[in-house]
Write a protein that holds these residues in place. Structure first.
Motif, mmCIF file in Angstrom:
data_model
loop_
_atom_site.group_PDB
_atom_site.id
_atom_site.type_symbol
_atom_site.label_atom_id
_atom_site.label_comp_id
_atom_site.label_asym_id
_atom_site.label_seq_id
_atom_site.Cartn_x
_atom_site.Cartn_y
_atom_site.Cartn_z
ATOM 1 N N SER A 170 51.603 76.266 0.866
ATOM 2 C CA SER A 170 51.282 75.195 2.099
ATOM 3 C C SER A 170 52.172 74.048 2.022
ATOM 4 C CB SER A 170 49.881 75.017 2.009
ATOM 5 O OG SER A 170 49.437 74.095 1.045
ATOM 6 N N SER A 171 52.613 73.729 0.800
ATOM 7 C CA SER A 171 53.563 72.478 0.650
ATOM 8 C C SER A 171 54.759 72.664 0.890
ATOM 9 C CB SER A 171 53.167 71.740 -0.906
ATOM 10 O OG SER A 171 52.081 71.473 -0.826
ATOM 11 N N GLY A 172 55.304 73.936 0.958
ATOM 12 C CA GLY A 172 57.008 74.396 1.303
ATOM 13 C C GLY A 172 57.478 74.899 0.141
ATOM 14 N N ARG A 239 56.199 67.515 -8.200
ATOM 15 C CA ARG A 239 56.907 67.318 -6.991
ATOM 16 C C ARG A 239 56.346 67.566 -5.735
ATOM 17 N NH1 ARG A 239 61.181 69.356 -8.922
ATOM 18 N NH2 ARG A 239 61.056 71.490 -8.129
ATOM 19 N N PHE A 240 55.636 68.621 -5.893
ATOM 20 C CA PHE A 240 54.757 68.983 -4.526
ATOM 21 C C PHE A 240 53.273 68.512 -4.344
ATOM 22 C CE2 PHE A 240 58.221 71.968 -4.733
ATOM 23 C CZ PHE A 240 58.758 72.186 -3.259
ATOM 24 N N VAL A 241 52.755 68.056 -5.502
ATOM 25 C CA VAL A 241 51.491 67.845 -5.487
ATOM 26 C C VAL A 241 51.091 66.146 -5.790
ATOM 27 C CG1 VAL A 241 49.028 68.168 -6.610
ATOM 28 C CG2 VAL A 241 50.776 70.107 -6.296
ATOM 29 N N PRO A 343 63.680 82.532 5.170
ATOM 30 C CA PRO A 343 63.329 81.119 5.267
ATOM 31 C C PRO A 343 61.926 80.763 4.947
ATOM 32 C CG PRO A 343 63.650 82.387 7.544
ATOM 33 C CD PRO A 343 63.809 83.244 6.212
ATOM 34 N N VAL A 344 61.670 79.598 5.075
ATOM 35 C CA VAL A 344 60.002 79.271 4.732
ATOM 36 C C VAL A 344 59.612 78.445 6.012
ATOM 37 C CG1 VAL A 344 60.585 79.271 2.145
ATOM 38 C CG2 VAL A 344 60.790 77.230 3.778
#
Length: 452
Positions: A170-172, A239-241, A343-344
């Motif tokens: 969900s964070s890409g 990096r994402f959290v 892709p995302v």
């Protein structure tokens, strides 16, 4: 789609030709030859003494067709009578086979690890650890294998792993970043499945679903020595959290411990493990190109390494179609643009995302770009070659002049649906969903754009 343009029908014909080229049963059966004297797998010949057992294991969305391919290749041979197997697959891919058990490790359209998947992974580990010195093991690996073969490393639980997976998705996070973390908290990924076989002969047949076909990342590399580290995984999480408390303490403890399998276990013996990619997105793109040429189109291929965001990819294809119609494109009309990759969709900006998948979002973004344009005789199709697109029953979407007209008639606003990542109901209302059911293969996405 109840009413489609002839252009859309040809686009679907081209897309299906690409998917047929990576039919998992065919790819596997062509990779195996057997006689009473020997077994040949991807060019490697193993002399048979007449007592060896063949164990077939693995996981992935293409596992059903791949297992059927093994049985087809062995049919009528003495080795077939000494063959057993267990392969974890989605529930809608289960079918009866003679020698290999297909186990439903997750429901259809739920690309997450489950309790059933953990059970299946333990069965596979047990069977591989029971291999005898002369036995042979074939591991069938395809996209989706990471979720279908979960074996959390204690004290990490399945719930902990699910939470981390959802948070990163969900964070890409890219598939590479997601797999980096999953490998470090797993007892099977990153080469640890191969370790369960000891030093027997192990052959991995792999259908790639990742850009560049990296062996260590496809299904998180269960038969490939892990080159990533716990430090790499920690950096992905950091990096994402933004809030460390979002990650279970069990995950932090495993990643920060020096006693993880990445440090304490022996590496996979490469001399006894043979990894072979037998199908990829490039295979599908090439076959689609041949079909397009046969239908009279000039082909412009964007290759198989397309990533980025689904929305940006949709805009890019829409603008290429406009250029082709205006006569300023890279090839002459009638033209076919082919694009592969994955892709995302970045859900981080939407607290309550709707229903859809990356292919559906790509098509909706293309529709928004073409909303006020006078364009006809075109089609943009984007579909997952596995027949799944996000947690939906669609493989992707199709945009042509009919679906664009229907959206206008219904006074739908594509921008609102894009904002909420809610492409499925929009495309359902405009009859723009691509539904194929499970295809028994998985080589990322294939996109076909036509301008007549």
């Amino acid at each position: 789609m109840s009413q489609t343009s002839s252009t859309a029908q040809r686009a679907l014909q081209i897309w299906k030709a690409g998917v047929r080229a990576v039919d998992s049963e065919t790819l596997v059966s062509r990779s195996i030859q057997v006689t009473d004297q020997d077994l040949t797998i991807c060019g490697h010949t193993i002399p048979l003494q007449g007592h060896e057992r063949l164990l077939v294991t693995g996981a992935g969305k293409a596992g059903s067709g791949m297992a059927a391919g093994v049985e087809a290749a062995l049919r009528g041979s003495a080795l077939a009578d000494r063959t057993t197997g267990w392969v974890n697959v989605p529930a809608d891919c289960v079918r009866p086979l003679s020698k290999i058990h297909l186990y439903p490790a997750r429901p259809a359209s739920l690309n997450e690890p489950t309790v059933e998947g953990v059970y299946g992974a333990r069965q596979i580990l047990q069977k591989m650890s029971n291999l005898q010195p002369d036995d042979i093991c074939i591991v069938l690996i395809s996209g989706g294998g990471s979720a279908l073969l979960p074996a959390p490393l204690p004290p990490v639980t399945l719930e902990d792993k699910q939470l981390v997976t959802r948070l990163l998705m969900s964070s890409g996070a890219t598939i590479q970043e997601l797999n980096c973390v999953r490998k470090q908290i797993s007892a099977v990924k990153g080469g640890r499945l191969a370790q369960a076989a000891g030093y027997r002969q192990l052959f991995a047949l792999i259908i790639s679903d990742i850009v560049g076909d990296p062996l260590d990342l496809i299904a998180s590399g269960p038969t490939v020595a892990d080159e990533s580290t716990t430090q790499d995984a920690l950096q992905v999480l950091q990096r994402f959290v933004s809030d460390p408390a979002q990650i279970p303490e069990s995950v932090w403890s495993v990643l920060k411990s020096e006693q993880t399998p990445a440090h304490s276990q022996k590496p996979v013996r490469c001399a006894t493990v043979f990894n072979h990619i037998i199908g990829s997105n490039a295979t599908a793109v090439e076959a689609a190109s041949e079909q397009a040429l046969a239908l009279g189109y000039e082909v412009y291929s964007l290759g198989s390494a397309n990533e980025g965001t689904a929305a940006d990819s949709g805009v890019e294809l829409a603008e290429l179609c406009m250029q082709l119609q205006a006569g300023t494109g890279p090839v002459h009309r009638p033209a076919c643009i082919l694009s592969g990759g994955e892709p995302v969709v970045d859900l981080s900006s939407s607290p309550h995302p709707g229903k859809g998948g990356r292919n559906q979002e790509l098509v909706l973004a293309a529709m928004q770009r073409l909303w006020d344009e006078a364009i006809s005789g075109f089609c943009i199709l984007s579909g997952g070659t596995d027949g799944e697109d996000g947690p939906t029953d669609a493989a992707g979407g199709i945009l042509d002049e009919f679906s664009l007209k229907r959206a206008h008639e219904l006074k739908l606003d594509p921008a609102l649906y894009l904002r909420d990542h809610n492409a499925y109901p929009f495309l359902a209302a405009t009859d723009g969903l691509l539904k194929t059911g499970a295809t028994q293969t998985n080589v990322m996405d294939l996109r076909v754009a036509l301008v007549d």
